[in-house]
Design a protein around this motif. Structure first.
Motif: not given
Length: 318
Positions: A24-32, A228-229, A243-248, A301-305
């Protein structure tokens, strides 16, 4: 003891690679980066927290003494609910890691490593955060409160505000180095996830009217989002940290509040046109608690996934 590479730590923050999950939250991570898991076979959740934004103020200046301002606060959510959600988010991450076949270090082993490193746990397993300073021109200030899971409490290694950057990494190096020996003994990486959730998006801007007069506008739209934070700090003991984190920021349209869903304030500085305006608005964003709680659960759930997907991908690549 082998010291962590500061250059590697900063590089891991800057890398543009990304991973995503269909939720439901289309997270894209960056930094990995592959070095975050290199040489380790297990995963330890050293700390897990949720940072809740609870107030915000947007200000835009049109002239001397002519400011537009919108101030809001989150209401209808108590501390017990926030703490419970932090515990649930932690339990969900453990379950997702196990379901993905990743070997998880026990709470007792993890806590032992943290204690051996002399890591300080935050008093009360919580921290209040405010964006201080004065506003010159335009700006948005936010206040938040973070709570850690009982089984993976907040520590003083990384900011509980979710802020990340080169200086933050440099400040953490000394504390991170102390995790090298106990972490290597456990053959594990250590995760420090901190999810930041927001209740409104506030924008402050300065423009010009058709006659060239200065104008300040602040718009606050009530919406639920992941900021993003929301860093996932990772320590690979004896090797590196990053670290990695949401790109936006990611927002959803699902309603969760009662009353108005937007507020706008404007200030104009046009004495020649007899149009001098100073507008300020304030109000509480009262939540429908079941609806808001459901969104926080979707968010963690989205963040953990996303965390699990990245770890699996990095391990698969070796």
């Amino acid at each position: 003891m082998k010291k962590f590479s500061i250059i590697a730590a900063l590089a891991a923050l800057a890398l543009p690679s990304a991973a995503s999950t269909q939720t439901a939250f289309p997270l894209k991570m960056t930094g990995q980066h592959g070095s975050l898991v290199k040489g380790k076979t297990r995963v330890a959740i050293a700390s897990y927290g949720i940072n809740f934004i609870v107030a915000q103020k947007g200000t835009a200046v049109a002239g001397v003494g002519l400011n537009s301002r919108v101030v809001t606060g989150l209401s209808g959510v108590d501390e017990a609910t926030m703490r419970r959600l932090a515990n649930e988010g932690y339990a969900d991450l453990k379950a997702q890691l196990a379901a993905a076949g990743l070997t998880l270090v026990s709470e007792a082993e993890t806590r032992g490593a943290i204690q051996q490193a002399g890591t300080v746990l935050l008093p009360g397993n919580t921290e209040s955060n405010r964006d201080g300073g004065i506003t010159i021109g335009k700006g948005v200030k936010k206040a938040s409160v973070a709570y850690g899971a009982d089984g993976a409490p907040l520590t003083d290694i990384y900011p509980a505000s979710g802020k990340a950057g080169g200086f933050g990494m440099l400040a953490a190096i000394g504390k991170v180095n102390k995790l090298a020996a106990p972490g290597k003994a456990l053959d594990t990486i250590l995760l420090f996830p901190l999810l930041t959730v927001d209740y409104a998006d506030t924008e402050a801007k300065q423009t010009r009217t058709l006659t060239g007069a200065r104008r300040g506008i602040v718009e606050t739209n009530v919406a639920f989002g992941i900021r993003m934070q929301s860093p996932v700090n990772v320590v690979n003991p004896g090797y590196m940290a990053g670290a990695f984190y949401p790109s936006k920021d990611v927002w959803v349209d699902t309603p969760f509040s009662k009353g108005a869903t937007e507020m706008t304030a404007m200030a104009n500085d046009s004495a020649y046109m007899m149009n001098v305006l100073k507008e300020q608005k304030a109000g509480n964003v009262a939540v429908d608690l079941p609806a808001w709680t459901a969104l926080v659960k979707d968010a963690y759930r989205a963040y953990n996934a996303s965390i699990v997907a990245i770890l699996k991908d990095l391990k698969a690549k070796g």
